[in-house]
Structure formats: C-alpha cells, structure tokens
Design a protein around this motif. Sequence first.
Motif, mmCIF file in Angstrom:
data_model
loop_
_atom_site.group_PDB
_atom_site.id
_atom_site.type_symbol
_atom_site.label_atom_id
_atom_site.label_comp_id
_atom_site.label_asym_id
_atom_site.label_seq_id
_atom_site.Cartn_x
_atom_site.Cartn_y
_atom_site.Cartn_z
ATOM 1 N N ASN A 6 0.982 -1.026 -0.131
ATOM 2 C CA ASN A 6 -0.087 0.020 -0.047
ATOM 3 C C ASN A 6 0.969 1.221 -0.098
ATOM 4 O O ASN A 6 0.607 2.381 0.515
ATOM 5 C CB ASN A 6 -1.022 0.022 1.367
ATOM 6 C CG ASN A 6 -1.997 -1.075 1.373
ATOM 7 O OD1 ASN A 6 -3.050 -1.155 0.461
ATOM 8 N ND2 ASN A 6 -1.471 -2.338 2.023
ATOM 9 N N GLU A 57 -0.648 4.908 -0.878
ATOM 10 C CA GLU A 57 -1.538 5.480 0.088
ATOM 11 C C GLU A 57 -1.200 5.760 1.439
ATOM 12 O O GLU A 57 -1.819 6.336 2.252
ATOM 13 C CB GLU A 57 -3.034 4.569 0.006
ATOM 14 C CG GLU A 57 -2.969 3.302 0.436
ATOM 15 C CD GLU A 57 -3.973 2.582 0.362
ATOM 16 O OE1 GLU A 57 -4.714 1.909 1.181
ATOM 17 O OE2 GLU A 57 -4.443 2.483 -0.752
ATOM 18 N N SER A 61 -2.731 8.575 4.166
ATOM 19 C CA SER A 61 -3.629 7.848 5.171
ATOM 20 C C SER A 61 -3.355 8.087 6.609
ATOM 21 O O SER A 61 -4.122 8.325 7.434
ATOM 22 C CB SER A 61 -4.170 6.446 4.483
ATOM 23 O OG SER A 61 -4.624 6.367 3.307
ATOM 24 N N ASN A 86 -6.637 6.576 1.408
ATOM 25 C CA ASN A 86 -7.549 5.510 1.227
ATOM 26 C C ASN A 86 -8.722 5.846 2.367
ATOM 27 O O ASN A 86 -8.836 5.394 3.321
ATOM 28 C CB ASN A 86 -6.965 4.251 1.642
ATOM 29 C CG ASN A 86 -7.879 2.898 1.667
ATOM 30 O OD1 ASN A 86 -9.190 3.196 1.500
ATOM 31 N ND2 ASN A 86 -7.416 1.799 1.699
ATOM 32 N N GLY A 123 -10.711 2.815 3.663
ATOM 33 C CA GLY A 123 -10.008 2.006 4.528
ATOM 34 C C GLY A 123 -9.848 2.690 6.204
ATOM 35 O O GLY A 123 -9.953 2.075 7.013
ATOM 36 N N LYS A 126 -14.846 10.562 5.037
ATOM 37 C CA LYS A 126 -13.693 10.458 4.044
ATOM 38 C C LYS A 126 -13.474 11.736 3.511
ATOM 39 O O LYS A 126 -12.174 12.041 3.171
ATOM 40 C CB LYS A 126 -14.427 9.751 2.746
ATOM 41 C CG LYS A 126 -13.569 9.116 1.753
ATOM 42 C CD LYS A 126 -14.450 8.545 0.619
ATOM 43 C CE LYS A 126 -15.022 7.095 1.185
ATOM 44 N NZ LYS A 126 -15.540 6.285 -0.049
#
Length: 639
Positions: free
Chosen positions: A65, A68, A72, A129, A132, A322
């Motif tokens: 990952n 991101e 994040s 993300n 996530g 988000k």
Amino acid sequence: MLRSSKYNFDVGLLSRVVEFMLPQLKQLQTPESIFNYLNSIENLLKIGRKFRHLNGSLQTFVSRNEREVVKSLIALVDTFFMVKNGGNSPYPDDLNSYTKEDLAEGASYIIHLLHRTTGVSDRNFAILNGAGLERGLYHKVLIKASKLRQFTEAEIMVDAFDYSANLRRKKVTISPPSPALEKSIRLGYIMSDQARQPMKVERIAAMRRGAPSIFAIADKLYESHREQLVKLRETPVRRYVFELIDHPAFREIFSHDGLTVEERIYLEGVLESELVTWDVIRDFQMRPSVTFFDLLKVHRLFMFLARLATNHLHTALVDDPKTAYQSLVPVFEKAKLQRLLSWAVPEEKVVPILDLMSWRSGAPGVIDIQYKTVLDGGRTYMVPLNITGTANWYRNYAYTEKRRLIEDAQEDGASCMLEEALADASHFVKREYETKLQKQKIEVDVLCRFGEYLFLFECKHALLPCNAFELRTSYKHMQTAATQLTKVVELLSDKETELELYRRLGWKVGPAAAIVTCIVSSNGMFPGLTIDGHPVRRLAELINMIKTGIVKIVAAKVTEDEQGLDVHTNTVIERNLWRSDNLHPSFLHHYLTDELQLFESMVEVDRSCTIDDWQLCFTTYALNIPSVENSMSVAATVR
C-alpha cells in the motif's frame, strides 16, 4: 548492541549470542548485575519473536500500500491532534489507550519503513484510502506500530535504566530496579503537566478580557465568511479547500510584531523552562538569520490554519469522514506554500524555515512527524495542519537543531534563581564556585552554609524528554551530577579541607554538622529519586520550598457561555510545610533527605500490550489525588 530493534527485530542471532554467553558468564563468576541484564535480554528476545512477526506484517502492508499509506496515516493521526486527548483506555487494542504522541510515533515508524525500502516522494502524497480509514483498517495498523514502539521502550528501559524483564508463562513484565526510579519518572511527567495548567487557565482568562487571540480571529473569520473561506472541490478528489484572501490587511495578521495571547503565554513558558531573559530570546537565532520571532510568526500562521480547519472539519469528521480526512492534510506545490509563508516572514527567510520544519527521504536521523511536521516529497510539501499548528515548536527545534536559548545566556538561570532564594535565608551563599582542594579541581553550582548544615547543589538542564530515548539524556545528566557531588563530599569529609574551603570563601564558620547535597532538575524529571546518596528535586519546587514553604491544591472548572470559555478557580487546600513564619535549616535538611511526600500517594498500576497469546506488561505508578488531598488535609493551615 543487544536490542533486536536495531536489527529489524531479528531475534535469531541475538538469541544464539545470549544463550552462548549466559553459561560462560556463570563459570567466570560475572557480577550478578550483568547476569541479570542478560537474563532480561533473553526474556525480551522470547517475546521479541512475536514483535518480529508484527514488524514483518507491517513491512508487508507498507509494500502493498505504498502509494496510499503515508497520506492515510498522517490524516488519521492529525485527527487525534484535533479532537483526542487519548491514553485513557485500559484496553491495548483500543486507540484510546494511546496518547496522540504515541500514535504519532507509531505513524513515524511506518513512514520510516517505507523510507527504508522505496523512499518517500511526491507519489506517496497523492492517494488517501478513505474507505480503509472509515472501516478502521489504518486504526489497526497504527495500533500495531504503537505496540512495536512499546517493545522498543522496554528495550531502552532494560538497557539504560537497569529495569528487569521477568518471564512467567507468556507474560514478560518490565519492572524498575526500585520503585523510587519509576515513581520519579512518572511524577516528573505528572508535575510537568500540572505546571502547564495555570497557563491554560490564563489563556482562557485573557481571552475573556478581550486580549488579541489568533484562535478568536480564526473563529470570528470562519463564522462571518464561511461561504467565501471554505469551498468543496470534487476534483481530482472530493475535499474541502480553504481560500484565504491575499490582501495586505489580512497578511498583517501574521506579520505584525505584536503578540497574541497564545504567543504571549507560550513565550512565558519558554522563558520559564529555559530560564533566560527577554534579551536572550530577542537576539536568539535558531539558524543564521532565522530568529525566534520569525518562527513564532510562521507558527502563528499554522495555528490559524489549524483552527480554521478544525472549525469546519470537526463536524465533517462525523458527517462525512472520507471528505474530512482528505481535507486535513493538504499537499502544496512548493512555490505555493513558500508564497503563503511569505505572509509571515520576509521571502529570503521562507526556504531556510521550511528546511528547518521539513523532513525528506535521505535526510539524516529517524523521521518523527512531531519534530519535522512538514514532509518534503521533492516537488510538493505535505502539511498535517493540526500536528503543525499545535507543535511545541521551540522545544522540537531545539532538539533537532541541538541549539538552545541557554547557550546564549550570560549566566546559568537555575543557579542564579537558587542563589537569590537562598540569600534571603543565609549570608553564606556562593554560586558557580571553582577551586582546587587536595590538588583536585572542584566545581559546585551553588554552596550554602545555613545553620549547622553545608548545602551543595548541582543544577542540570536537559530538555524535557518526550520518550524513553530522550529520557536517557536527562538520566545521564543526573548521574553526572551525582558523580560531581560525590567527589566534593569525599574531599570535604576531611575537616581540615572543609575549613580551608570556608577560608577561601571568606566564611567565618566552623565544621558543619552534616553536608547535604541536592541534584537540581531544571526540566523537572526524576523528583524524589536518590542517586548515590544525592536526592533529586525539581527546581521550581525547590525554590518554592526555600521561599515560601507553601503547597496548594487548586480546583478549576471550565464552563462555556455566549462569550466563549470561562474558568473558575478556588483553593481547595493550602498547607505551610515550614509550620512557622521563616525557613529553618532543619526544614531544608529534612525536605532534601526525607522521601518525597508525594511518593506515599503513588499507587502501582500495570500498563500492558497484548500480542497474540503473549503479554508485555510495564510496572508503573499513578498519583492518587484523593490520597494527596487527604495527606495535606491532616496538617492544613489557612494563611
């Protein structure tokens, strides 16, 4: 050399080394302390296998990952600096069991893993993300990293402070060599935190009185111009952006030389902790041409941006998380952020200041986003607004730059304060005294003959430590002071040498009934500890005991009305420890030689983290406030 974290948590080789060494040391009749140390290392390595697996899973996650993970994680941690106090949950798999500083260290470690493999650049700043984050994926990752930091803390405590790691079944308990050491560490942090509370009260009170406040300016601007300030953008990702008016009158907010209430209180805190004069801070340069007040103005700008963002994103974090996460950590083209900072300081200072504030791959040292809050990707900067806006920036730069105000001071502030306080009680006081006795050079920060006692004080002034790594520095200062005092006491144990000292000082006194020593901790750490027979006391508390002898417990209540926050304080208990109107030599003697009273009000607690079916547990202490109040009430006096 025996800390597995130094070898990417690879415990295999170290386990074989320790297994080989232990039987050899038994045959060589090695001192028990060395044997106990290696036994603790062996126990740490057993649970260390679990942490090695945990570290491996983090490395795998980062590799999968990498595009991101940086944005994040930084966005998640930034929310904790906006809304969370933390550290108040007993459950190790709950983020609320970690302070925001713990979580920032965990995030920094994960970024370090990425830096070590592929490096960190602009490409790591583009993607967040959001899904996530909403389902808690990055919360779990952050908990894993925070657990790893706890293991490295355990290694440091065993390695540098002689803590022991005891194994019983699948539980490793980290215990101090004496309760006093752990109590002094915890009490140092507790009292340092309590010492900052009056400043928070003063900030609220000053704002009620109408003092200029950067928070109030941001709040008022947001309330009156929300539609013009905050825009919702749908491309390239859905996010809120803050559009500030580039107007001379607006820029003047950040460039003017006056102090806001937040800055005045922060400045007072720096002056108090560094024990320097206004002249020193006025002329101080952290780097060539970068002054204290240049940095203050830049951080005024970031405080404003953080407050503005908090006003809007605090509720958005609940309603549209988000989008809120995406908005918390803006990524600026370098030229754009440089233009923004030029609102606060002259253009020629912008690049040096950003270099001071930022971290980039390839830079020396380990990344810590609390110290270097701006990430430099090459063409862009990533700026977590709340971490940057709430940073204790002077303290952090002093640490990273190895540059402090006290280096520019003409005199040592601690010894000056101590001399002044003692001079009111005794005619025989000498500061920063150097001489040779029995052909040996001695240096004593403050000597005082008071009654039948000779008092020797050694002052040490490390930065307030923020983690176990930095705690070692403060402890080494304490050990150095103990060594210096032991040398002087041994020389003065000869009465003729003691009398020769008085002759050189011009003091017409006879031999003292006792020589009383004290290590003075200017940063407030290790109060109540005794090192090689020399007690440690906080500077502020020591001065108070010499000048007034009065201790208080004060209750404060914060309320909110249409005018904003208000604070109400009242003295709950006030006690005169002198039990007289004047300081007596016997009181100072007992205050320094007796166990610190607050130790009696500290209760043992466990701080633990679980990993699979294993448990890493720290034996520590907390201050029982009702017990403190009760012990003070017994002999409380009203003055």
